[in-house]
Design a protein around this motif. Sequence first.
Motif, PDB file in Angstrom:
ATOM      1  N   ALA A  67       7.443 -12.383   5.318  1.00 46.24           N
ATOM      2  CA  ALA A  67       7.061 -10.911   5.875  1.00 46.24           C
ATOM      3  C   ALA A  67       8.511 -10.132   5.923  1.00 46.24           C
ATOM      4  O   ALA A  67       8.739  -9.153   5.605  1.00 46.24           O
ATOM      5  N   ALA A  68      10.182 -11.437   5.514  1.00 46.34           N
ATOM      6  CA  ALA A  68      11.319 -10.866   5.219  1.00 46.34           C
ATOM      7  C   ALA A  68      11.160  -9.863   4.113  1.00 46.34           C
ATOM      8  O   ALA A  68      11.728  -8.335   4.905  1.00 46.34           O
ATOM      9  N   LEU A  69      10.969 -10.134   2.485  1.00 40.49           N
ATOM     10  CA  LEU A  69      11.051  -9.626   2.104  1.00 40.49           C
ATOM     11  C   LEU A  69      10.370  -8.539   1.832  1.00 40.49           C
ATOM     12  O   LEU A  69      10.278  -7.848   0.371  1.00 40.49           O
ATOM     13  N   ARG A  70       9.113  -8.683   2.735  1.00 41.48           N
ATOM     14  CA  ARG A  70       7.912  -7.333   2.618  1.00 41.48           C
ATOM     15  C   ARG A  70       6.993  -7.670   1.006  1.00 41.48           C
ATOM     16  O   ARG A  70       7.377  -6.844   0.107  1.00 41.48           O
ATOM     17  N   TRP A  71       7.142  -8.552   0.836  1.00 36.51           N
ATOM     18  CA  TRP A  71       6.504  -9.375  -0.829  1.00 36.51           C
ATOM     19  C   TRP A  71       5.343  -8.283  -0.828  1.00 36.51           C
ATOM     20  O   TRP A  71       5.835  -8.071  -2.095  1.00 36.51           O
ATOM     21  N   SER A  72       4.650  -7.918   0.250  1.00 34.17           N
ATOM     22  CA  SER A  72       3.259  -7.557  -0.071  1.00 34.17           C
ATOM     23  C   SER A  72       3.250  -6.111  -0.716  1.00 34.17           C
ATOM     24  O   SER A  72       2.563  -5.508  -1.328  1.00 34.17           O
ATOM     25  N   ASP A  73       4.344  -5.805  -0.408  1.00 38.82           N
ATOM     26  CA  ASP A  73       4.355  -4.145  -0.303  1.00 38.82           C
ATOM     27  C   ASP A  73       4.908  -4.192  -1.904  1.00 38.82           C
ATOM     28  O   ASP A  73       4.908  -3.037  -2.640  1.00 38.82           O
ATOM     29  N   GLY A  74       5.286  -5.217  -2.715  1.00 39.18           N
ATOM     30  CA  GLY A  74       5.897  -4.894  -3.964  1.00 39.18           C
ATOM     31  C   GLY A  74       4.597  -4.605  -5.023  1.00 39.18           C
ATOM     32  O   GLY A  74       4.721  -4.202  -6.140  1.00 39.18           O
ATOM     33  N   GLY A  75       3.342  -5.200  -4.953  1.00 37.45           N
ATOM     34  CA  GLY A  75       2.200  -5.695  -5.874  1.00 37.45           C
ATOM     35  C   GLY A  75       2.782  -6.955  -6.857  1.00 37.45           C
ATOM     36  O   GLY A  75       1.428  -6.632  -7.975  1.00 37.45           O
TER      37      GLY A  75
END
Length: 252
Positions: A67-75
């Motif tokens: 969540a902190a890395l916003r991993w899902s935003d990167g594809g």
Amino acid sequence: MAGDLDVPPSADVVILGELHDNPIHHENQARAVAAIMPKALVFEMLTPDQAAAATPEARSDAARLEAALRWSDGGWPAFSMYWPIFAAAPDAAVLGAALPRDLVRQSVMDGAVAVFEQTGNDPAQFGLDQPLPEAEQTAREEMQQEAHCNALPPQMLPGMVDAQRLRDAAFANAVARAVETYGTPVVLITGNGHARRDWGVPVYLSAVAPELSTYVLGQFEDAPDADYAEQFDAWIVSAPAEREDPCAVFRS
């Protein structure tokens, strides 16, 4: 050389290649990182802003860090594949090497030199101001076309190569800054294409920090041909990942 991963020998910088969606490759990377215990982990998958969110508190468990890395935003593939790499070196600094997507897209049109200057870095220091040898340029354009399912207009291919060069230089810059800040060893997690010695990150790293020793591992699902295999200090073959046909979208 198929089989298990050997512990990489001592080097200032260890570049661990991968096929992004193969979970075995990330398991191998985690084992290597645990053996190396790097001072810093540099990720192709993260921007510097994302990596700055990898605080000790955020790194306490996988869900919190994702969540902190916003991993899902990167594809990128599922974070569960990458979490063991972070967990393998809990005290290592986490750094991001990725440039913002808009800059990478801009480089396709404006070239690597113009965009790299916008990052506050000197393109000449990394050799970006020099054209590639004609044979390499042609080979790289052909590889870009193949990687994009032969769906790109030919006039776009030189820009795609420039974008790749830009990213390689940015990754090398991030590694060099990691060494300056945290010392050695430093590990870079990246795709095989960026890891290769002949025209990937090692080229740009040697230009800006020639004193650093490097070790490069490639990971594949089939044995690479002899010329490609020579661009890695070691390589291993694993079982292929299950994946959909990436070119199906172009045939629909």
